[in-house]
Design a protein around this motif. Structure first.
Motif, PDB file in Angstrom:
ATOM      1  N   ALA A  47      35.371  35.668  36.950  1.00 42.79           N
ATOM      2  CA  ALA A  47      34.920  36.307  38.194  1.00 42.79           C
ATOM      3  C   ALA A  47      34.285  35.287  39.137  1.00 42.79           C
ATOM      4  O   ALA A  47      33.448  34.494  38.731  1.00 42.79           O
ATOM      5  CB  ALA A  47      33.919  37.402  37.849  1.00 42.79           C
ATOM      6  N   HIS A  48      34.707  35.316  40.384  1.00 39.98           N
ATOM      7  CA  HIS A  48      34.184  34.359  41.376  1.00 39.98           C
ATOM      8  C   HIS A  48      34.457  34.893  42.774  1.00 39.98           C
ATOM      9  O   HIS A  48      35.228  35.835  42.956  1.00 39.98           O
ATOM     10  CB  HIS A  48      34.875  33.001  41.216  1.00 39.98           C
ATOM     11  N   GLU A  49      33.819  34.244  43.750  1.00 41.46           N
ATOM     12  CA  GLU A  49      34.174  34.475  45.155  1.00 41.46           C
ATOM     13  C   GLU A  49      34.767  33.165  45.665  1.00 41.46           C
ATOM     14  O   GLU A  49      34.350  32.092  45.230  1.00 41.46           O
ATOM     15  CB  GLU A  49      32.935  34.832  45.988  1.00 41.46           C
ATOM     16  N   ASP A  50      35.707  33.251  46.591  1.00 35.74           N
ATOM     17  CA  ASP A  50      36.282  32.026  47.135  1.00 35.74           C
ATOM     18  C   ASP A  50      35.293  31.379  48.101  1.00 35.74           C
ATOM     19  O   ASP A  50      34.481  32.045  48.732  1.00 35.74           O
ATOM     20  CB  ASP A  50      37.615  32.329  47.835  1.00 35.74           C
ATOM     21  N   ILE A  51      35.382  30.057  48.213  1.00 39.92           N
ATOM     22  CA  ILE A  51      34.417  29.298  49.010  1.00 39.92           C
ATOM     23  C   ILE A  51      34.742  29.360  50.505  1.00 39.92           C
ATOM     24  O   ILE A  51      33.868  29.359  51.356  1.00 39.92           O
ATOM     25  CB  ILE A  51      34.450  27.805  48.571  1.00 39.92           C
TER      26      ILE A  51
ATOM     27  N   THR B 186      34.148  39.610  44.888  1.00 38.56           N
ATOM     28  CA  THR B 186      34.339  39.014  43.566  1.00 38.56           C
ATOM     29  C   THR B 186      35.709  39.409  43.015  1.00 38.56           C
ATOM     30  O   THR B 186      36.095  40.566  43.091  1.00 38.56           O
ATOM     31  CB  THR B 186      33.230  39.523  42.622  1.00 38.56           C
ATOM     32  N   HIS B 187      36.428  38.425  42.484  1.00 39.76           N
ATOM     33  CA  HIS B 187      37.723  38.716  41.872  1.00 39.76           C
ATOM     34  C   HIS B 187      37.926  37.828  40.656  1.00 39.76           C
ATOM     35  O   HIS B 187      37.148  36.901  40.414  1.00 39.76           O
ATOM     36  CB  HIS B 187      38.865  38.575  42.896  1.00 39.76           C
ATOM     37  N   ARG B 188      38.949  38.122  39.884  1.00 43.09           N
ATOM     38  CA  ARG B 188      39.212  37.372  38.648  1.00 43.09           C
ATOM     39  C   ARG B 188      40.686  37.524  38.298  1.00 43.09           C
ATOM     40  O   ARG B 188      41.391  38.366  38.882  1.00 43.09           O
ATOM     41  CB  ARG B 188      38.344  37.913  37.510  1.00 43.09           C
TER      42      ARG B 188
HETATM   43 FE   LIG Z   1      39.811  33.154  44.062  1.00 46.81          FE
END
Ligand SMILES: [Fe+2]
Ligand SMILES: O=C(O)CCC(=O)C(=O)O
Length: 311
Positions: A193-197, A250-252
């Motif tokens: 899980a992360h958010e793009d920068i 947030t996506h993964r």
């Molecule tokens: Fe991403």
């Protein structure tokens, strides 16, 4: 909460009448505000070009590890990043992927050449370079058009966001998630899980399912694009610059049920030029507070790259 990632047709913005443009802008913007994502068709990124890029990607990642290792570049700028390098910002486990970065290609006499350098391409796969450069340009064009529509949605001058990314530090990331039976690590997922920068990310449909987004009630939803669609998400730079009017979501990428399927994807991370200042325009602050101090795109990027193991 209503949860609907809309599908919009880009040609309604580029070639439609005023009513069609208006409807496009509203549907796109509302979907981004509500979900952080939107799906786009009616663009000029052709299936042939996407297919040709996937053929080149398969050929590249099928090379022996030693051949690919020759293209690991210092600081992870362009070229190859091996399996086991990147992890999400708040994750200890590595992501189950290897990838290749194609960055902005400017001529040697361009002021940003000293910053970006020359792209690296694999000698062993001669069709990789033309396929990826074409896809890069197609996606960069589509990204600028989408940024125009987002600016209109936010009542900013139409080119305000798009002008930030002209000759920007955008990256086409060509990703291979190997079959789990070849590469699995307990506790690890394909992409945690992360958010793009960056400002916005454009994802031509991946070769397999697995992409999921987290809604604000804490529920994960699959968000795979159909063939021919581009999945678009808002990143942290956009969210900062528009004073959180559009969230970065947030996506993964989850692991598949079977252990024999690889997955390929090609996110295009649309970035501003390094010296662009991310600072919410007064019209987007209004009676609200300004949520973030100004920062240059490069300072923000460097801070985040360090947090994910890429510097
Ligand atoms: Fe991403
Ligand atoms: O592979 C995908 O579909 C998404 C990858 C992703 O979210 C990323 O690299 O930031």
């Amino acid at each position: 909460m209503a949860f609907d990632v809309a599908t919009v047709h880009l040609d309604e913005f580029t070639h439609g009448d005023a009513a069609a443009r208006d409807a496009f802008v509203r549907t796109l913007g509302d979907s981004l505000v509500e979900t952080g994502f939107v799906k786009v068709d009616g663009h000029r990124v052709t299936r042939q070009d996407v297919d040709a890029a996937y053929v080149a990607a398969r050929d590249l990642f099928a090379l022996p590890a030693e051949a690919k290792a020759a293209y690991v570049m210092p600081k992870g700028a362009g070229g190859y990043t091996p399996f086991g390098t990147e992890h999400a910002k708040d994750s200890e486990a590595i992501d189950l992927k290897e990838f290749w970065h194609v960055h902005q290609d400017v001529p040697e006499d361009h002021p940003l050449f000293a910053t970006y350098g020359a792209n690296v391409f694999p000698d062993e796969v001669p069709h990789f370079r033309p396929a990826m450069m074409r896809l890069y340009r197609d996606l960069e064009d589509a990204a600028q058009t989408l940024l125009e529509a987002i600016a209109v949605y936010l009542d900013l001058p139409e080119r305000d966001l798009a002008d930030m990314v002209v000759d920007g530090r955008s990256v086409l990331r060509v990703i291979h998630y190997p079959p789990l039976r070849e590469a699995n690590v307990p506790g690890a997922v394909r992409a945690a899980a992360h958010e793009d920068i960056n400002l916005i990310t454009l994802l031509p449909a991946a070769t397999e399912a697995g992409l999921e987004l987290l809604d604000r009630d804490g529920t994960w939803h699959p968000v795979d694009g159909l063939e021919g669609e581009i999945v678009v998400d808002a990143g942290d730079m956009l969210s900062r610059h528009v004073n959180l009017k559009i969230p970065s979501t947030t996506h993964r990428v989850v692991n598949p049920k079977t252990d024999d399927l690889p997955r390929y994807s090609m996110p295009f991370f649309c970035h501003p030029r390094p010296d662009v200042v991310l600072d919410a325009p007064a019209s987007l602050v209004g009676d609200d507070e300004k949520h973030f101090p100004p920062t240059t795109a490069d300072d923000f990027l460097n801070q985040r790259l360090a947090e994910i193991g890429l510097t």
